[in-house]
Each structure stands twice: as C-alpha cells, then as structure tokens.
Design a protein around this motif. Structure first.
Motif, PDB file in Angstrom:
ATOM      1  N   MET A   1      36.057  67.950  18.470  1.00 39.44           N
ATOM      2  CA  MET A   1      36.662  67.978  19.790  1.00 39.44           C
ATOM      3  C   MET A   1      37.203  69.375  20.114  1.00 39.44           C
ATOM      4  SD  MET A   1      37.139  66.303  22.435  1.00 39.44           S
ATOM      5  CE  MET A   1      38.132  66.023  23.827  1.00 39.44           C
ATOM      6  N   GLU A   2      37.767  70.056  19.116  1.00 41.72           N
ATOM      7  CA  GLU A   2      38.295  71.392  19.338  1.00 41.72           C
ATOM      8  C   GLU A   2      37.176  72.344  19.756  1.00 41.72           C
ATOM      9  OE1 GLU A   2      40.148  74.893  16.648  1.00 41.72           O
ATOM     10  OE2 GLU A   2      41.077  72.916  16.407  1.00 41.72           O
ATOM     11  N   THR A   3      36.011  72.207  19.151  1.00 42.51           N
ATOM     12  CA  THR A   3      34.869  73.055  19.500  1.00 42.51           C
ATOM     13  C   THR A   3      34.494  72.865  20.963  1.00 42.51           C
ATOM     14  OG1 THR A   3      34.042  72.999  17.230  1.00 42.51           O
ATOM     15  CG2 THR A   3      32.453  73.557  18.945  1.00 42.51           C
ATOM     16  N   LEU A   4      34.443  71.627  21.407  1.00 43.99           N
ATOM     17  CA  LEU A   4      34.100  71.341  22.798  1.00 43.99           C
ATOM     18  C   LEU A   4      35.146  71.911  23.755  1.00 43.99           C
ATOM     19  CD1 LEU A   4      32.066  70.022  24.669  1.00 43.99           C
ATOM     20  CD2 LEU A   4      33.331  67.881  24.409  1.00 43.99           C
ATOM     21  N   LEU A   5      36.412  71.800  23.402  1.00 41.10           N
ATOM     22  CA  LEU A   5      37.482  72.359  24.232  1.00 41.10           C
ATOM     23  C   LEU A   5      37.333  73.878  24.351  1.00 41.10           C
ATOM     24  CD1 LEU A   5      40.045  72.107  25.902  1.00 41.10           C
ATOM     25  CD2 LEU A   5      41.351  72.180  23.767  1.00 41.10           C
ATOM     26  N   ILE A   6      36.999  74.531  23.249  1.00 40.96           N
ATOM     27  CA  ILE A   6      36.769  75.980  23.286  1.00 40.96           C
ATOM     28  C   ILE A   6      35.606  76.292  24.218  1.00 40.96           C
ATOM     29  CG2 ILE A   6      36.031  77.979  21.926  1.00 40.96           C
ATOM     30  CD1 ILE A   6      37.653  76.741  19.572  1.00 40.96           C
ATOM     31  N   GLY A   7      34.548  75.506  24.140  1.00 39.54           N
ATOM     32  CA  GLY A   7      33.408  75.714  25.030  1.00 39.54           C
ATOM     33  C   GLY A   7      33.781  75.546  26.493  1.00 39.54           C
ATOM     34  N   ILE A   8      34.587  74.545  26.790  1.00 40.40           N
ATOM     35  CA  ILE A   8      35.044  74.326  28.169  1.00 40.40           C
ATOM     36  C   ILE A   8      35.857  75.527  28.645  1.00 40.40           C
ATOM     37  CG2 ILE A   8      36.627  72.937  29.580  1.00 40.40           C
ATOM     38  CD1 ILE A   8      35.644  70.491  27.879  1.00 40.40           C
ATOM     39  N   LEU A   9      36.777  75.993  27.811  1.00 42.22           N
ATOM     40  CA  LEU A   9      37.593  77.153  28.171  1.00 42.22           C
ATOM     41  C   LEU A   9      36.727  78.403  28.329  1.00 42.22           C
ATOM     42  CD1 LEU A   9      40.708  76.539  25.894  1.00 42.22           C
ATOM     43  CD2 LEU A   9      40.513  76.176  28.378  1.00 42.22           C
ATOM     44  N   MET A  10      35.731  78.550  27.473  1.00 41.73           N
ATOM     45  CA  MET A  10      34.804  79.681  27.598  1.00 41.73           C
ATOM     46  C   MET A  10      34.058  79.620  28.928  1.00 41.73           C
ATOM     47  SD  MET A  10      33.201  79.900  23.744  1.00 41.73           S
ATOM     48  CE  MET A  10      31.807  80.893  24.276  1.00 41.73           C
ATOM     49  N   GLY A  11      33.609  78.431  29.305  1.00 45.60           N
ATOM     50  CA  GLY A  11      32.896  78.279  30.569  1.00 45.60           C
ATOM     51  C   GLY A  11      33.762  78.624  31.764  1.00 45.60           C
ATOM     52  N   ILE A  12      35.020  78.205  31.732  1.00 46.83           N
ATOM     53  CA  ILE A  12      35.955  78.541  32.810  1.00 46.83           C
ATOM     54  C   ILE A  12      36.188  80.052  32.845  1.00 46.83           C
ATOM     55  CG2 ILE A  12      38.347  78.310  33.612  1.00 46.83           C
ATOM     56  CD1 ILE A  12      38.225  75.388  32.468  1.00 46.83           C
ATOM     57  N   GLY A  13      36.425  80.638  31.679  1.00 50.02           N
ATOM     58  CA  GLY A  13      36.671  82.080  31.612  1.00 50.02           C
ATOM     59  C   GLY A  13      35.462  82.893  32.041  1.00 50.02           C
ATOM     60  N   GLY A  14      34.280  82.462  31.633  1.00 47.48           N
ATOM     61  CA  GLY A  14      33.069  83.166  32.026  1.00 47.48           C
ATOM     62  C   GLY A  14      32.821  83.087  33.516  1.00 47.48           C
ATOM     63  N   THR A  15      33.038  81.925  34.085  1.00 42.27           N
ATOM     64  CA  THR A  15      32.840  81.752  35.527  1.00 42.27           C
ATOM     65  C   THR A  15      33.873  82.567  36.297  1.00 42.27           C
ATOM     66  OG1 THR A  15      31.976  79.537  35.086  1.00 42.27           O
ATOM     67  CG2 THR A  15      32.561  80.043  37.363  1.00 42.27           C
ATOM     68  N   ALA A  16      35.102  82.581  35.811  1.00 45.29           N
ATOM     69  CA  ALA A  16      36.138  83.397  36.458  1.00 45.29           C
ATOM     70  C   ALA A  16      35.771  84.882  36.388  1.00 45.29           C
ATOM     71  CB  ALA A  16      37.498  83.137  35.812  1.00 45.29           C
ATOM     72  N   ALA A  17      35.202  85.315  35.272  1.00 48.65           N
ATOM     73  CA  ALA A  17      34.780  86.717  35.150  1.00 48.65           C
ATOM     74  C   ALA A  17      33.682  87.039  36.158  1.00 48.65           C
ATOM     75  CB  ALA A  17      34.312  87.007  33.726  1.00 48.65           C
ATOM     76  N   MET A  18      32.746  86.102  36.367  1.00 43.04           N
ATOM     77  CA  MET A  18      31.720  86.294  37.398  1.00 43.04           C
ATOM     78  C   MET A  18      32.365  86.443  38.772  1.00 43.04           C
ATOM     79  SD  MET A  18      28.686  83.556  36.576  1.00 43.04           S
ATOM     80  CE  MET A  18      27.439  84.207  37.677  1.00 43.04           C
ATOM     81  N   ASP A  19      33.368  85.643  39.029  1.00 44.75           N
ATOM     82  CA  ASP A  19      34.035  85.695  40.330  1.00 44.75           C
ATOM     83  C   ASP A  19      34.811  86.996  40.514  1.00 44.75           C
ATOM     84  OD1 ASP A  19      32.992  83.253  41.075  1.00 44.75           O
ATOM     85  OD2 ASP A  19      34.744  82.132  40.372  1.00 44.75           O
ATOM     86  N   VAL A  20      35.436  87.483  39.457  1.00 39.79           N
ATOM     87  CA  VAL A  20      36.131  88.770  39.528  1.00 39.79           C
ATOM     88  C   VAL A  20      35.113  89.874  39.806  1.00 39.79           C
ATOM     89  CG1 VAL A  20      37.412  90.489  38.175  1.00 39.79           C
ATOM     90  CG2 VAL A  20      38.120  88.079  38.141  1.00 39.79           C
ATOM     91  N   PHE A 146      29.495  86.920  33.065  1.00 39.01           N
ATOM     92  CA  PHE A 146      29.768  85.569  32.561  1.00 39.01           C
ATOM     93  C   PHE A 146      29.878  85.588  31.034  1.00 39.01           C
ATOM     94  CE2 PHE A 146      27.896  81.361  31.272  1.00 39.01           C
ATOM     95  CZ  PHE A 146      28.947  80.564  31.694  1.00 39.01           C
ATOM     96  N   ALA A 147      28.941  86.252  30.378  1.00 40.04           N
ATOM     97  CA  ALA A 147      28.964  86.346  28.914  1.00 40.04           C
ATOM     98  C   ALA A 147      30.221  87.074  28.439  1.00 40.04           C
ATOM     99  CB  ALA A 147      27.712  87.053  28.411  1.00 40.04           C
ATOM    100  N   LEU A 148      30.559  88.165  29.100  1.00 40.44           N
ATOM    101  CA  LEU A 148      31.760  88.916  28.710  1.00 40.44           C
ATOM    102  C   LEU A 148      33.020  88.075  28.873  1.00 40.44           C
ATOM    103  CD1 LEU A 148      30.847  92.384  30.223  1.00 40.44           C
ATOM    104  CD2 LEU A 148      31.185  91.870  27.781  1.00 40.44           C
TER     105      LEU A 148
END
Length: 157
Positions: A1-20, A146-148
């Motif tokens: 479950m922790e791995t999935l949570l990290i992935g979710i947070l990564m997806g949010i952070g990556g998408t936010a980086a695209m938006d920035v 997004f990757a960054l």
C-alpha cells in the motif's frame, strides 16, 4: 500500500510540475496555457459513446467540462505514477534513478498522440495542427517536466 501511495504522490507532483512548466511558458514565452475544458469535453463525450471528433471545439459543450478536464489531467498523472512504481518496484524506490522514470514518461505521450489528440480532431500526433512538430516537441518537454516532478517527489520522500 505504501508503494501505491508513493506512486499517487509522484503522479500528483509530476502533473503539478507540468502545470508549472505550462504556466512559465504562458507567463514568459507567450504560449497559451492548456485549455483543460477541451479534454474534459472529449472525456464526457467518450462516456456518451463518442471517441472521435472532427473538432472537439465544435462539439457540443458539456456542463463542468473545465473541472472534468482538470480532474482528467491529474487522474491520468496519478495513474501513470502508480503504474510506474508498481512496474519499477521496491528496488527502484530504494534508489530512484531518473533515467527509467524519464523513459517511462516519454512513452506515456503515446496516449496523447494516438488517442487524445486524434480523438479531439487534432490528428495523429497533432498532425492536423498548424505546427505539428512544435506540438510534439513541446509535449516531449512537458513529459520531461512530468518525469522531473515525479522524481523530485520520490527523492523528497
């Protein structure tokens, strides 16, 4: 479950980086900020059974399409983050090297090029836009952002 949570947070952070990145291009380079209402409209029409449009802008407007577009944008980013960490596994999380994440992020552009863009009437890989190669290159740069963003999140965690 922790791995999935990290992935979710990564997806949010990556998408936010695209938006920035998109905001910076809009603010400092005069490039239009993405209109997330159009992907929202497209998604709403997909739920109604229509995937392909000659022009999504000319298709019937949908109530709440802007909010739906933003939710779709972040939802896809979250899904990509979760998929990546599930594929990469605990070994990668213990030593998060950027290159595999960057390659994965570049590969994810295929969904936009071969489903979303033609579905919205823009052609395969934006072929029907006035500057297809500019759209393609900017998409690759955005997916690098997004990757960054995803990588920054996992490094901070």
């Amino acid at each position: 479950m922790e791995t999935l949570l990290i992935g979710i947070l990564m997806g949010i952070g990556g998408t936010a980086a695209m938006d920035v990145w998109a905001w910076a291009l809009s603010r400092f380079a005069g490039q239009a900020f993405p209109n997330w209402a159009m992907p929202g409209r497209w998604l709403a029409h997909v739920f109604r059974g229509r995937i392909w449009h000659d022009s999504i802008a000319a298709s019937e407007a949908v109530p709440g399409e802007l909010a739906l577009g933003w939710a779709f944008h972040y939802g896809v980013g979250i899904i990509y983050g979760a998929i990546f960490v599930l594929l990469a596994g605990a070994e990668w999380l213990a030593d998060p090297v950027f290159l595999p994440l960057w390659i994965f992020s570049i590969v994810t552009i295929a969904a936009g090029w071969f489903l979303l863009q033609p579905g919205m009437g823009l052609g395969w890989a934006a072929a029907k836009t006035p500057s297809p190669w500019k759209v393609r290159i900017m998409g690759l740069v955005a997916h690098t952002a997004f990757a960054l963003g995803m990588w920054a999140v996992v490094v901070l965690i």
